[in-house]
Design an enzyme around this catalytic site. Sequence first.
Site, short mmCIF file in Angstrom:
data_model
loop_
_atom_site.label_atom_id
_atom_site.label_comp_id
_atom_site.label_asym_id
_atom_site.label_seq_id
_atom_site.Cartn_x
_atom_site.Cartn_y
_atom_site.Cartn_z
N ASN A 9 -7.71 -2.85 10.33
CA ASN A 9 -7.63 -4.30 10.20
C ASN A 9 -6.16 -4.63 9.95
OD1 ASN A 9 -7.85 -6.99 9.58
ND2 ASN A 9 -8.85 -6.68 7.59
N TRP A 10 -5.51 -5.10 11.01
CA TRP A 10 -4.06 -5.32 10.91
C TRP A 10 -3.72 -6.57 10.11
CZ3 TRP A 10 -2.65 -4.17 16.75
CH2 TRP A 10 -2.60 -2.78 16.92
N LYS A 11 -4.67 -7.47 9.93
CA LYS A 11 -4.43 -8.72 9.21
C LYS A 11 -3.29 -9.49 9.92
CE LYS A 11 -6.21 -6.40 5.18
NZ LYS A 11 -6.29 -6.28 3.73
N HIS A 91 -14.17 -11.58 6.16
CA HIS A 91 -13.30 -10.73 5.32
C HIS A 91 -13.02 -11.47 4.01
CE1 HIS A 91 -9.79 -8.60 3.84
NE2 HIS A 91 -10.22 -7.58 4.57
N GLU A 93 -10.43 -11.90 2.37
CA GLU A 93 -9.24 -12.77 2.39
C GLU A 93 -9.58 -14.12 3.02
OE1 GLU A 93 -6.68 -9.89 4.25
OE2 GLU A 93 -6.77 -8.70 2.41
N GLU A 163 -16.66 -3.95 1.33
CA GLU A 163 -15.30 -3.83 0.82
C GLU A 163 -15.21 -4.48 -0.56
OE1 GLU A 163 -12.28 -3.49 4.26
OE2 GLU A 163 -12.74 -5.60 4.03
N GLY A 169 -6.21 -3.20 -0.70
CA GLY A 169 -4.76 -3.29 -0.81
C GLY A 169 -4.22 -2.94 -2.18
N SER A 209 -8.55 0.57 0.42
CA SER A 209 -7.60 1.67 0.16
C SER A 209 -8.04 3.00 0.78
CB SER A 209 -7.34 1.80 -1.34
OG SER A 209 -6.78 0.60 -1.86
N GLY A 230 -7.08 -1.25 6.13
CA GLY A 230 -5.95 -2.17 6.21
C GLY A 230 -4.63 -1.43 6.29
N GLY A 231 -4.00 -1.23 5.15
CA GLY A 231 -2.65 -0.65 5.06
C GLY A 231 -2.45 0.60 5.91
P1 PGA Z 1 -6.77 -1.77 2.62
O1 PGA Z 1 -7.50 -3.06 3.29
O2 PGA Z 1 -7.21 -0.57 3.41
O3 PGA Z 1 -5.31 -2.05 2.74
O4 PGA Z 1 -7.24 -1.71 1.21
C1 PGA Z 1 -8.82 -3.01 3.72
C2 PGA Z 1 -9.24 -4.32 4.31
O5 PGA Z 1 -8.83 -5.38 3.83
O6 PGA Z 1 -10.02 -4.36 5.30
#
Ligand code: PGA
Length: 247
Positions: A9-11, A91, A93, A163, A169, A209, A230-231
């Site tokens: 997930n590049w956001k 998501h 966010e 999640e 993150g 994470s 994500g990261g």
């Molecule tokens: P993260 O993000 O791996 O950076 O914790 C996961 C996500 O938001 O899908």
Amino acid sequence: MRKPIIVGNWKMNKTIAEAVAFIDAVDGVCHDGATYGVGAPFLALAESVKHANHLIVAAENCHFEDSGAFTGEVSVPMLEEIGVKWCIIGHSERREMFGDTDETVNKKAKRLIQAGITPIVCIGESEAQYDAGESEAVIRSQLSGSLADLCADCVKDIVIAYEPIWAIGTGKSASVEIAQQCCHIVRDQIEKMYGKEAAEAVRVQYGGSVKPENIVEYMAQPDIDGALIGGASLKVDSFTDIINKTK
Ligand code: PGA
């Protein structure tokens, strides 16, 4: 037998050029043992779809209406036109910063399914809810709202990403035990809503994470079919490492 599914997930990261360079570098590393993919920003989707032969490319959101006065939004027919077949919805966010609710996520899921685009539906409790011992209640209630009134056959094909918000993150990933327990609750709730067959077919991801160092232990859990990352999905090296570790 559920096929594992690992999606980055590049956001709000990567320009079109950066997305294409990543896909060109990673696409050939994928193998048939699992579904691998990336969630890309809207602007990078069309080129990403063109460059991806093995990776799946997901939008990170959509609107549930087909057109109209919704400034800044992107509709499902617009995604269809450029060949997008997957879409992340709900998501945390988006729920926290952009007003997504179980009700709007449900409308998005219905519209995507109608278009033959597979939704990756995100759910998960906040840190306060986790501390208060409310994880299970939150998971069940988010699923009953977000997945209300779908057909059982459609549910078999969707992906659910559990999640916990406190793990996103933060580098503070959920323990393997907690992740397994919560993904099991997800499956149990699907069984309550749509029956055993749907529950056994639906793919459940853990997210929060996830990185090359912990992917293997999550994937070894019976109710975890993959990860939303994500990261660690932003760099070619770490995502390639994850692909190689899940062969
Ligand atoms: P993260 O993000 O791996 O950076 O914790 C996961 C996500 O938001 O899908």
